[in-house]
Design a protein around this motif. Structure first.
Motif, PDB file in Angstrom:
ATOM      1  N   ALA A 139       0.735  -1.190   0.000  1.00 26.82           N
ATOM      2  CA  ALA A 139       0.000   0.000   0.000  1.00 26.82           C
ATOM      3  C   ALA A 139       0.767   1.241   0.000  1.00 26.82           C
ATOM      4  CB  ALA A 139      -0.739  -0.012   1.207  1.00 26.82           C
ATOM      5  N   SER A 140       0.139   2.180  -0.171  1.00 35.81           N
ATOM      6  CA  SER A 140       0.850   3.397  -0.339  1.00 35.81           C
ATOM      7  C   SER A 140       0.631   4.346   0.779  1.00 35.81           C
ATOM      8  CB  SER A 140       0.313   4.112  -1.505  1.00 35.81           C
ATOM      9  OG  SER A 140      -0.978   4.196  -1.531  1.00 35.81           O
TER      10      SER A 140
ATOM     11  N   PRO B 130      -4.152  -2.323  -7.236  1.00 39.60           N
ATOM     12  CA  PRO B 130      -3.469  -1.567  -6.182  1.00 39.60           C
ATOM     13  C   PRO B 130      -4.403  -1.345  -4.996  1.00 39.60           C
ATOM     14  CG  PRO B 130      -4.120  -0.103  -7.955  1.00 39.60           C
ATOM     15  CD  PRO B 130      -4.429  -1.496  -8.415  1.00 39.60           C
TER      16      PRO B 130
ATOM     17  N   SER C 176      -3.799   4.506  -3.502  1.00 35.90           N
ATOM     18  CA  SER C 176      -2.548   4.504  -4.271  1.00 35.90           C
ATOM     19  C   SER C 176      -2.474   5.737  -5.161  1.00 35.90           C
ATOM     20  CB  SER C 176      -2.469   3.256  -5.142  1.00 35.90           C
ATOM     21  OG  SER C 176      -2.349   2.117  -4.330  1.00 35.90           O
TER      22      SER C 176
ATOM     23  N   ASP D 183       7.487   0.410  -0.508  1.00 37.13           N
ATOM     24  CA  ASP D 183       6.527   0.181  -1.589  1.00 37.13           C
ATOM     25  C   ASP D 183       7.017   0.942  -2.814  1.00 37.13           C
ATOM     26  OD1 ASP D 183       4.434   0.026  -3.306  1.00 37.13           O
ATOM     27  OD2 ASP D 183       3.051   1.220  -2.088  1.00 37.13           O
TER      28      ASP D 183
ATOM     29  N   TYR E  46       5.599   0.635  -5.862  1.00 35.66           N
ATOM     30  CA  TYR E  46       4.582   0.590  -6.909  1.00 35.66           C
ATOM     31  C   TYR E  46       4.514   1.913  -7.684  1.00 35.66           C
ATOM     32  CZ  TYR E  46      -0.133   0.817  -8.915  1.00 35.66           C
ATOM     33  OH  TYR E  46      -1.190   0.998  -9.765  1.00 35.66           O
ATOM     34  N   SER E  47       4.509   3.029  -6.981  1.00 38.15           N
ATOM     35  CA  SER E  47       4.395   4.328  -7.656  1.00 38.15           C
ATOM     36  C   SER E  47       5.732   5.051  -7.743  1.00 38.15           C
ATOM     37  CB  SER E  47       3.375   5.209  -6.920  1.00 38.15           C
ATOM     38  OG  SER E  47       2.080   4.636  -7.028  1.00 38.15           O
TER      39      SER E  47
END
Lengths: 298, 553
Positions: free
Chosen positions: B16-17, B231, B235, B546, B548-549
């Motif tokens: 998670a963000s 996601p 996010s 994280d 992801y982004s």
């Protein structure tokens, strides 16, 4: 390759050195040169540090002071303080005992093992010589430091392990030198003469072969101490030697490495002391070696 | 294959963000859940991120054993059933909704129906069921997940392809929190059907990245999952990750990681050396920290081994240690001191015990006298009537990935403080194998470096209950107190937050009074980020990195 890594020519491999003849020739005193004098002076100071460190440093090497961490060298702290606020100068002085003791003990272990193997090969039957020599060749196939690391890995870290590990690492080199020396002495005319005179094998070995074959070990041992200190420091640096907070030089180096960007003295000073000690023992060893050669050549 | 001491059980929704950090410019933590990317900072797709970790994963599959490095990597390639949000609330993730029966025993999850693992198989109710049944199976050796779930798990049933019903033996108020941890990131059953060993090297999830290659103790290469569509809430973006690839290297030495970051050989490093934080800004490096809940980093005292069988001696050890000042000195003030059994931020944390054992050498000496350690030997260490010396060994893992230099400095300070009241303390560096063996055989007086990361106060049961002592092997202090056991069982089953808080307050009071651990500081997610790297984040609950982004300019 550094100076410390430079191969030391065994006495028995030097063509102008008749083994066993070192007790002939006149003594001649010569100016030893600045190097050996400085080396001797430095080692003398170290000996004082080993025997009575309180003469050189009044503090306690283990006293922490959270209000005085990572102070640079100053009049109050000659070599600065470490991450626990301990005085680095005091730790270096007290560390001499630990580091030199490890160096001496490791050299003794190496020499002892080397003597056992070397004498067995040199004085034993051809069969024993073959077995020992092949064994030494196998040992030589491993880098000495790797042998030491293997030992520590098997038997755990600590000062005792460190001493034995470094001793084992250096033993093959000593063994080969001793074997060569013994074989050379064994075949000298005076040993031959003793044999002809009907002296017992035991007497020949202990009265003639051993004393003359072992004499060069004084040089080898002196040179070896410096090497052993470097090795022991290297293993301690890897966390495989003296446990904290012991002021062992290699361990000090290891503890200070993460602080090098903010406290250069934690690395530079123990490192310099290790280098100087090794240089001093090497210089002294070379001087003794030259002395022996000089006596022989006159 | 587990590292019990690093015990972690990270919770919280992994990937998670939350707390997104934009490393551009002066960089500051972003508002929870939101992107901090400025209008002038447009994310760039592609690029390779080099991340340096401090220690190796014993297995890339977090369900086997369950150690922090495993959860960190799992956070990149798995999603979780549920997500823990910035306020600690459990939110939907792979499960888009769920219901809980009034008795707190039956959970019915309705899953998203459009998520696939990277091996192409659908992520459905049967897959989630397979994951849960796997971790509760003793043969899996899932000490972290199994330790949480197995004692309460009764059965599960696939009601329809995307509806799963899980029934517990007794109510477990931490069940959803646990399911939000990356330790139980949902994996492809087809993947773990290959066997534990094969799955350890190449686990398969549904996360934003997938494992491309793995060289144990060296590096892991992850590549973007081009089909990623799941996601967690909040996010900064949707769809596949920005990065094309992550090279995840193991570099135990903190100073080497720092140098690599400074030299531009890495984009992000884990656990930057505290002594270098002050120079970070000058190097355009951003330091990012996020506190992890659970129990603090500590020195565990073994209540089954002399001299710590005595409560007086345990308390004396804590009063004498001066750990607060030592922590400030060793970590250059970068860590807050935690003296309570739970880290602040853990649900039901009680601040009343934060300073329960403030430095008081006089009190320590008094307690030692009362405990019979009245004599002194020639070195000044205390002795008892039998002539035994008050000796204490503190073993620690000599691997700098486990015991960074700051920790060693801290232990040496504590050693010196303990010696002032008469403890003869030795620090014993051990190899990781020897340390683990010691942990397993229980033949120690203390263990340095113990902590447990989790987002529930149930960590107290994991660490101090008789149940944990007998069955889980996670009770390193060998503590056993029937009253505490009862409180912890009641707390776990209690659905009413007010009553639960009260129960855990009482439990914390017992743990604090019994002095089973010398608490030091919270485990933290600590990252140092290069100036060209943006959008690095960590989940709110435990701060797993994280990416992801994340993107690179």
């Amino acid at each position: 390759m550094t100076l410390l890594d430079a191969p030391i020519t065994p006495l028995d491999e030097q063509p102008h050195l008749p083994p066993g003849a070192v007790h002939v020739g006149a003594r001649r005193r010569r100016w030893p040169g600045v190097g050996p004098l400085l080396a001797g002076l430095f080692l003398a100071i170290l000996v004082v540090a080993v025997i009575r460190p309180s003469l050189l440093a009044h503090g306690n090497p283990l006293t922490v002071d959270q209000a005085a961490t990572l102070l640079p060298p100053s009049i109050h702290h000659l070599f600065g303080t470490d991450q626990n606020g301990r005085d680095v100068y005091t730790r270096v002085v007290y560390g001499a005992r630990e580091s030199l003791s490890i160096g001496l003990a490791a050299t003794a272990v190496g020499l002892a093992l080397g003597m056992i193997l070397g004498l067995a090969a040199g004085l034993g039957s051809k069969w024993i010589d073959t077995v020992v020599s092949r064994f030494l060749e196998v040992m030589f196939a491993f880098p000495s430091m790797l042998l030491a690391l293997l030992f520590v890995a098997m038997f755990g870290a600590g000062v005792t392990s460190l001493i034995i590990a470094v001793g084992i690492g250096t033993a093959p080199g000593y063994a080969r030198m001793i074997r060569g020396q013994v074989i050379a002495v064994r075949d000298t005319p005076y040993v031959e003469a003793a044999r002809v005179l009907g002296h017992s094998r035991k007497r020949i070995v202990f009265r003639h072969v051993l004393p003359n074959a072992m004499r060069p070990l004084v040089v080898l041992g002196t040179l070896g101490v410096g090497q052993a200190i470097v090795w022991a420091s290297a293993l301690s640096f890897l966390g495989l030697g003296a446990a904290p907070p012991a002021p062992e030089w290699g361990a000090m180096l290891a503890a200070g490495r993460d602080y090098i960007s903010v406290a250069w003295w934690l690395e530079l000073i123990p490192g310099a002391v290790i280098v100087l000690t090794s240089l001093a023992t090497t210089a002294l060893g070379r001087h003794i070696q030259r002395g022996i050669e000089g006596r022989i050549s006159t | 294959m587990k590292h019990k001491r690093s015990l972690l059980a990270l919770l919280a929704a992994a990937v998670a963000s939350g707390l997104v950090l934009a490393a551009c410019g002066s960089s500051a933590a972003s508002p929870p859940g939101g992107s901090t990317l400025t209008s002038s900072s447009k994310p760039v797709r592609g690029g390779t991120l080099v991340y340096l970790e401090d220690r190796e994963e014993s297995c890339l599959d977090p369900q086997i054993g369950g150690d922090i490095p495993q959860a960190m990597i799992a956070a990149q390639y798995t999603d979780n059933l549920v997500y823990e949000g910035p306020d600690g609330k459990i939110e939907p993730w792979l499960a888009k909704s769920w219901t809980i029966s009034p008795n707190g025993r039956v959970y019915t999850f309705t899953l998203r129906d459009n998520v696939r693992f990277t091996d192409g198989t659908p992520l459905n109710a049967a897959a989630v069921q397979a994951n849960i049944e796997r971790v509760v199976n003793p043969k899996t050796d899932s000490s972290t997940d199994g330790g949480y779930i197995a004692p309460f798990y009764q059965s599960s049933k696939v009601l329809s392809p995307y509806v799963l019903q899980v029934t517990l033996k007794t109510p477990d108020s931490s069940f959803l929190d646990v399911m939000a941890q990356s330790y139980i990131g949902i994996e492809s059953p087809k993947g773990f059907a290959r066997g534990i060993s094969a799955n350890c090297d190449d686990p398969i999830g549904s996360g934003p990245f997938e494992i491309k290659s793995y060289v144990p103790n060296q590096e892991i290469v992850l590549v973007r999952n081009p089909h990623y569509n799941s996601p967690p809430p909040g996010s900064p973006h949707t769809g596949p990750a920005y990065l094309k690839e992550i090279i995840w290297k193991i570099v135990p030495d903190a100073s080497v990681r720092w140098a690599a970051l400074q030299d531009g050989e890495a984009n992000v490093i884990y656990y930057p050396p505290a002594e270098d934080w002050a120079s970070a800004a000058a190097s355009h490096i951003t330091i990012f920290t996020h506190e992890r809940p659970g129990s603090p980093n500590s020195i565990i005292l073994n209540a089954a081994a002399s001299p710590f069988t005595s409560l007086d001696v345990r308390q004396a050890f804590l009063y004498a240690s001066n750990e607060k000042a030592s922590l400030k000195s060793a970590y250059f003030g970068t860590y807050p001191y935690v003296g309570s059994p739970l880290v602040p931020g853990t649900p039901d944390y009680d601040s009343a015990f934060q300073n329960a054992y403030s430095y008081d050498p006089a009190k320590a000496e008094q307690l030692l006298e009362e405990a019979g350690w009245t004599g002194h030997n020639s070195h000044g260490y205390r002795t008892n009537k039998l002539g035994q010396v008050l000796s204490v060994s503190i073993p620690y893992d000599s691997d700098p990935g486990y015991t960074p230099s700051e920790d060693l400095t801290l232990y040496e300070d504590i050693q010196a403080a303990e010696e002032k009241v008469g403890f003869d303390v030795t620090l014993d560096p051990l190899s990781s194998t020897a340390y683990d063996d010691l942990w397993s055989n229980g033949k120690y007086q203390t263990l340095a470096g113990g902590y447990w990361i989790t987002n529930t106060p149930d960590v107290l049961r994991t660490l101090f209950s008789t149940q944990a002592l007998k069955y889980y092997g996670t009770n390193a202090s060998h503590s056993s107190d029937p009253q505490l056991d009862t409180l912890l069982a009641e707390g776990l089953a209690e659905q009413n937050p007010t009553i639960r808080q009260k129960l855990y307050d009482e439990a914390q009071a017992i743990v604090s009074k019994e002095a089973w651990i010398l608490n030091l500081y919270p485990a933290e997610e600590r990252l140092a980020i290069a100036s060209n790297t943006h959008g690095v984040s960590a989940d709110y609950a435990v701060g797993l990195p994280d990416f992801y982004s994340t993107w690179i300019s």
